[in-house]
Write a protein that holds these residues in place. Structure first.
Motif, PDB file in Angstrom:
ATOM      1  N   LYS A   1      38.548  42.666  37.439  1.00  0.00           N
ATOM      2  CA  LYS A   1      38.270  42.887  38.961  1.00  0.00           C
ATOM      3  C   LYS A   1      38.345  44.064  39.387  1.00  0.00           C
ATOM      4  N   VAL A   2      37.341  44.493  39.963  1.00  0.00           N
ATOM      5  CA  VAL A   2      36.930  45.915  40.419  1.00  0.00           C
ATOM      6  C   VAL A   2      38.242  46.593  41.303  1.00  0.00           C
ATOM      7  N   TYR A   3      38.070  45.484  42.561  1.00  0.00           N
ATOM      8  CA  TYR A   3      38.929  46.076  43.562  1.00  0.00           C
ATOM      9  C   TYR A   3      40.434  45.215  43.582  1.00  0.00           C
ATOM     10  N   ARG A   4      41.203  45.727  44.370  1.00  0.00           N
ATOM     11  CA  ARG A   4      42.622  45.480  44.502  1.00  0.00           C
ATOM     12  C   ARG A   4      42.702  43.878  44.254  1.00  0.00           C
ATOM     13  N   TYR A   5      43.625  43.165  43.591  1.00  0.00           N
ATOM     14  CA  TYR A   5      43.876  41.875  43.441  1.00  0.00           C
ATOM     15  C   TYR A   5      44.665  41.654  44.560  1.00  0.00           C
ATOM     16  N   ARG A   6      44.623  40.679  45.449  1.00  0.00           N
ATOM     17  CA  ARG A   6      45.533  40.087  46.513  1.00  0.00           C
ATOM     18  C   ARG A   6      45.857  38.852  46.270  1.00  0.00           C
ATOM     19  N   GLY A   7      47.087  38.399  46.382  1.00  0.00           N
ATOM     20  CA  GLY A   7      47.440  37.008  46.335  1.00  0.00           C
ATOM     21  C   GLY A   7      48.825  36.618  45.786  1.00  0.00           C
ATOM     22  N   ALA A   8      48.912  35.422  44.779  1.00  0.00           N
ATOM     23  CA  ALA A   8      50.225  34.917  44.443  1.00  0.00           C
ATOM     24  C   ALA A   8      50.261  36.111  43.335  1.00  0.00           C
ATOM     25  N   HIS A   9      51.472  36.507  43.012  1.00  0.00           N
ATOM     26  CA  HIS A   9      52.021  37.252  41.660  1.00  0.00           C
ATOM     27  C   HIS A   9      51.289  38.710  41.784  1.00  0.00           C
ATOM     28  N   GLU A  10      50.870  39.159  42.909  1.00  0.00           N
ATOM     29  CA  GLU A  10      50.115  40.299  43.156  1.00  0.00           C
ATOM     30  C   GLU A  10      50.637  41.573  42.336  1.00  0.00           C
ATOM     31  N   ARG A  11      51.815  41.737  42.575  1.00  0.00           N
ATOM     32  CA  ARG A  11      52.456  42.979  41.675  1.00  0.00           C
ATOM     33  C   ARG A  11      52.102  43.028  40.245  1.00  0.00           C
ATOM     34  N   VAL A  12      52.365  41.859  39.730  1.00  0.00           N
ATOM     35  CA  VAL A  12      52.157  41.912  37.964  1.00  0.00           C
ATOM     36  C   VAL A  12      50.675  41.997  37.860  1.00  0.00           C
TER      37      VAL A  12
END
Length: 150
Positions: free
Chosen positions: A110-121
């Protein structure tokens, strides 16, 4: 933490153990892939402040994140990589969250920031892969000195 000195582990027995059964199928690419996995885990664990609670999951997901390139001989290898890690997790009884393993692999390009469940990892692994795949041209907040050290 990304500007603090990075901890580099030159021995990661779990990664060696996970990759060993795939050595023949990976073939001539084995050393390069193994080293890529070590580097991505190093970057991800740095972003995760060395959180030992997620280290096994990170090592496992990153060991498998590109494995479908060789197991399925496909350029569209994300889903095959996800399937292999989930099957091995179940077969070997590792007890890791299959959804988290699958999602780390699914979102690692994914090019841009992932947001959602387990976001930190997931985000730590995503950034780690971008850093290493770009040979440090894309640093995702990692210092140049840490990239050079890795």
């Amino acid at each position: 933490m990304s500007n603090l000195a990075i901890q580099i582990k030159t021995e990661r027995p779990r990664i060696e153990e996970l990759l060993a059964p795939y050595r023949d199928v990976i073939g001539d690419d084995y050393a390069g892939y193994r080293n890529h996995v070590f580097r991505t885990v190093t970057y991800a664990m740095h972003f995760l402040d060395g959180d030992l609670d997620v280290e096994t999951t990170v090592e496992t997901a990153m060991a498998y994140h590109d494995i479908g390139l060789w197991t399925d001989r496909e350029l569209a290898y994300l889903e095959p990589s996800e399937a292999v890690v989930v099957a091995d997790n179940e077969m070997h009884g590792w007890g890791l969250d299959p959804d988290l393993l699958r999602e780390i692999i699914h979102w690692h390009h994914k090019v841009y920031r992932y947001r959602g469940a387990h976001e930190r990892v997931i985000e730590a692994c995503r950034k780690a892969d971008w850093i290493d795949a770009s040979m440090g041209w894309i640093r995702k907040g990692m210092s140049r000195s840490n990239v050079a050290a890795v």
